[in-house]
Structure formats: C-alpha cells, structure tokens
Design an enzyme around this catalytic site. Structure first.
Site, PDB file in Angstrom:
ATOM      1  N   SER A   1      11.361 -13.406 -42.252  1.00 13.65           N
ATOM      2  CA  SER A   1      11.869 -12.091 -41.919  1.00 13.65           C
ATOM      3  C   SER A   1      12.359 -11.293 -43.117  1.00 13.65           C
ATOM      4  O   SER A   1      12.774 -10.143 -42.971  1.00 13.65           O
ATOM      5  CB  SER A   1      13.000 -12.223 -40.902  1.00 13.65           C
ATOM      6  OG  SER A   1      14.076 -12.982 -41.414  1.00 13.65           O
TER       7      SER A   1
ATOM      8  N   LYS B   1      18.454  -7.541 -48.224  1.00 11.04           N
ATOM      9  CA  LYS B   1      17.900  -7.553 -46.871  1.00 11.04           C
ATOM     10  C   LYS B   1      18.910  -6.972 -45.894  1.00 11.04           C
ATOM     11  O   LYS B   1      20.110  -7.242 -45.982  1.00 11.04           O
ATOM     12  CB  LYS B   1      17.546  -8.993 -46.481  1.00 11.04           C
ATOM     13  CG  LYS B   1      16.890  -9.155 -45.115  1.00 11.04           C
ATOM     14  CD  LYS B   1      16.612 -10.628 -44.868  1.00 11.04           C
ATOM     15  CE  LYS B   1      15.953 -10.884 -43.527  1.00 11.04           C
ATOM     16  NZ  LYS B   1      15.693 -12.334 -43.325  1.00 11.04           N
TER      17      LYS B   1
ATOM     18  N   SER C   1      12.584 -17.817 -43.711  1.00 15.56           N
ATOM     19  CA  SER C   1      12.485 -16.366 -43.886  1.00 15.56           C
ATOM     20  C   SER C   1      12.594 -15.864 -45.312  1.00 15.56           C
ATOM     21  O   SER C   1      12.375 -14.683 -45.562  1.00 15.56           O
ATOM     22  CB  SER C   1      13.547 -15.665 -43.026  1.00 15.56           C
ATOM     23  OG  SER C   1      13.230 -15.775 -41.663  1.00 15.56           O
TER      24      SER C   1
END
Length: 466
Positions: free
Chosen positions: A154, A79, A178
């Site tokens: 996220s 990420k 997330s």
C-alpha cells in the site's frame, strides 16, 4: 546529473559544502512532482509552500555556519497513513479527507530534526488495506516503468515517487508487505524493520500490531542513512528498545549460511523472477556462502494474517461505515464485513498462530544467518486488477493475490523479523524484480549490509523512468 536524479547522500554533502542550495533542490523536486502528478499520481498532498519556507531556512543555516543534521536540506515524502503536524493525513479515505494532526509520527519528527524537508504525503489505498494503490479520494497510482501496471501497495505512492525522482527518500508503512511489495514493483529499496526498531506510536493497537514504518530509497546506502535517523528507542512504543550493540554495518559473505526459499507454499513463481533471484543467491554462493534450499510452508498461515488485517479494519473503520459506506471501495467494504465476522476465539487463535509463525522462523535462524526469497511471485499486476480476483503466473491461474503474488512478505509481519526488498533484475517485458532478504530480530543493519554487497556486485539500475 539533474538534481532529481541525485541521491540523498550526495545532496546532503553538496548542500553542506554550498555546491547546491536547498532552495534549488526543493524547487527541482516540486517541478518534478508537478510534471508527473497527472500520469504517475504519487501524491495526495504536496506541501509546496511549507517546503520552500523550510528550504530557505535550511539555506540560511548553511550560510551562517549553523550545526547541520545528517540529511540537512534533503527532501522526503511521507505515506498518508502517518501523522504530520499541520498537514492533512487522510488515510487515503474520504472518511478522514480533512484530518489535520497536531503532532508528527516519531520517524517524521526525527527526519525533520535531521534537517530533511517534507515535500508531501504520498498515496495509499484506504487505510492501507490492499496491495494495489488506488482510492476514491485520489484515483490510481501507476507504475512509472509501465503506466498500465500498478505501483503496488500500500506504499505505492512512496515507491513511485522515489523511483521517479520526486524526492530521494520516503517513509512507508508495511502491514503485510506494503513497503517491500511496491519497492519490488517500482525497482527501489524498501526495508521493513524489526518490530519496535522504528517507533510506531500512533497505532490503535500497540500490542498486536503487524504494521511497521520503514525507509524507501533508490539505493541501499540512502535507505540505511534514513534508517539510522529514524531508528531508536521511544517510550511510546512498547516494543521499542535501545539500539543493539551487535548489529554491525558490514558483513563477510564467505561462510554465511543462507536459506533460499524459492517458494513458501505457493506453487507457481514467474520464470524471470525465479531466475533473477536465484542468480543473486548463487552469486553469493560463488563467493563462499553456504546455500541450502528450504521448503517452508509459511503461506499456510494466510488465515492468521487475514484475521489481523480484517478484524483491525472492522474495529477502526467499521463505525464510520453508516455514514461513508457508499463512498469507500468495494474491497474495503468486503474486508470490513469479513472482519466483523471473526469471533473472539478466531482472534485468540490468530494470536497463538502468530507465535507459531515466530517460532518457525526463529528456528530457521538457528540454521541460517539470512533467508532469501523472491519478493513477489511475479512482476507488477495491471493497474486495474481486482484484488479479489485470482492472478496468473506464466499464463497459468496461480490462486489468490495473497497466496500467489506476495506470500513471501506477510509472514514476516507476523514474526517481526527485518526484511528488505532489493532490485535484482528485470522481467522480459521491462519490469523490475525484487529479491527479499530477511534477517534475525534486530539484524536490520546486517540485512542492509548484505543488500549493499549485492547491489555493488550485481548492479541492475536503469535510467530513471519517465
């Protein structure tokens, strides 16, 4: 079976036994990324040339009989909130569009040391600030099961990439759900570890953090293998400790005490979601576990969560707003503006309330071995859903996105307990449903073990989307 459909553990074994080349594996994954990037949009940066170079070195190591790590030659993604040496880390924002770190985050370094090959950086909303993945820097990431829906956030890019074979393993971050939220949206496994279990040393605030780094994969076994590599002590994280001796890799279901939380203060839960999650819980009950339905209003601590989220954004991102204010999303601007309004007393009270959340959850673990709940109040929202608009569940207005869609998730960011999202069913319109499994502090492997038991007993996998 195509290489991109093969699990990480099988790939590692096949590479070690020379059944498949790391070069072929990386090339297949890169072709898959190229094919899906225009629609799913899971990556900000693809490290194609670096990955091919690493694959050639990995193949040479196999051929010369060198010592191989447990994930030798297996591709993974990271990420874009996590530092990667020599690879830009944008935080999903134009503010840091050209930032290139000089060192890896600890879990990234550990995966490389285990022989895994970085293939790219996955999408995130700016600074991971919301539960849908889109940004002025790269646009929207879409759910591979239905491109009109969000992949969640996220860590939405990580979840979408794993679900579609764009690398079998991914590292996500979880500041309020997330990892678990997009895992539930995309039908994969995602683990938020115990606070400190996986070192997270590059945070601005190491002492009041609600953010965690964890593995994302299509199966529990893959997530567990990734966790084994990235967990363990690092002196840069003040919550880091040596690995515990009492976290076994298996669990006996008979006699387990399970707390079932169909709600945590939210009033509505999607019927398909509730039915799928409760069926998994009742299956364990049928195998001899003791199940008790629990009413625990953890959603009442939403203000506490928002103080940590918004005040942190105001402190870290606020100084850049004079130069970049018109280039960031409205939702981020509004969060920063609200964060700047929280007072020192609000912050101190939030710290005290976080302690209260921990004590409430800890008290539950005096009665139960695990807590189980839906991961989300309903399946994936529309890809263009405004995060400040109320959501609907079963056609009824359900309240705010935090209070109605994911109130099951963020309380455990405050309390620090390990929590995992496991696919447990499908909605009537073909979207994945996730079950959350929460354990006591440092019971991460027991959480994984219970998840693996359910995965074997109640498989719900479908052919890979797209």
């Amino acid at each position: 079976m195509r290489i991109t459909e093969t699990d990480a553990l099988t790939l590692a074994r096949q590479i070690r036994t020379k059944e498949v080349s790391p070069v072929a594996v990386v090339d297949a994954v890169l072709r898959r990324i190229d094919a899906l990037q225009p629609t799913v949009n899971a990556f900000i940066t693809v490290t194609a040339e670096e990955a091919r170079d690493d694959a050639r070195r990995a193949e040479a190591a196999v051929m010369t009989g060198a010592r191989l790590g447990p994930l030798h030659g297996v591709p993974f993604s990271v990420k874009d909130l996590l530092f990667t040496t020599g690879v830009r880390t944008t935080m999903g924002s134009l503010i840091f569009a050209d930032q290139v770190p000089t060192e890896d985050a600890v879990p990234v370094h550990r995966l490389r040391e285990a022989g895994a090959i970085l293939i790219g950086k996955t999408t995130t909303p700016e600074f991971g600030h919301k539960p849908l993945t889109d940004s002025p820097l790269f646009g929207a990431t879409r759910n591979p099961w239905d491109l009109s829906r969000t992949a969640g956030g996220s860590s939405g890019g990580a979840a979408a990439a794993v679900a579609t074979g764009q690398g079998p393993l991914a590292l996500g971050t979880d500041g309020g759900g997330s990892i678990r939220l997009p895992a539930a949206c995309c039908g994969i496994v995602g683990l938020k570890p115990t606070l400190g279990r996986v070192p997270h040393v590059h945070q601005a605030d190491l002492f009041a953090s609600t953010s965690y780094i964890g593995p994302m994969a299509r199966s529990v076994a893959e997530a567990a293998a990734c966790f084994d590599v990235i967990a363990g002590f690092d002196p840069g994280d003040p919550y880091s400790r040596p690995e515990p001796r009492d976290d076994p890799r298996d669990v006996a279901v008979r006699g387990l005490r399970l707390g079932w939380l169909p709600r945590v203060g939210n009033q509505l839960v999607d019927a398909d979601t509730l039915a799928s999650c409760e069926a998994a819980v009742r299956h364990l009950e049928g195998q001899g576990a003791h199940v008790e339905t629990v009413a625990e209003d953890l959603a009442s601590f939403e203000r506490t969560f928002l103080v940590f989220l918004q005040a942190g954004l105001a402190a870290r991102v606020g100084p850049h707003m004079a130069a970049f204010g018109d280039k960031v999303a409205r939702s981020l601007r509004e969060s920063i503006e609200q964060g700047a309004k929280w007072s020192a007393a609000d912050w101190a009270n939030a710290l005290a309330q976080r302690t209260t959340v921990y004590r409430r959850v800890h008290a539950l673990f005096r009665r139960f071995d695990f807590l189980l709940s839906p991961a989300l109040g309903r399946p994936a929202l529309a890809v263009d859903h405004d995060p400040y608009e109320p959501i609907t569940i079963g056609g009824k207005p359900a309240g705010t996105i935090r209070g109605a869609w994911y109130p099951y998730l963020w309380p455990f960011n405050l309390s620090g307990h390990p929590a995992l999202s496991l696919p447990c069913g499908w909605s009537s319109d073909g979207l994945p449903i996730g079950l959350q499994i929460v354990g006591p502090w440092h019971a991460d492997r027991r959480v994984l073990a219970l998840a693996a038991h359910l995965e074997r007993e109640r498989p719900c996998a479908r052919p890979m989307p797209l």
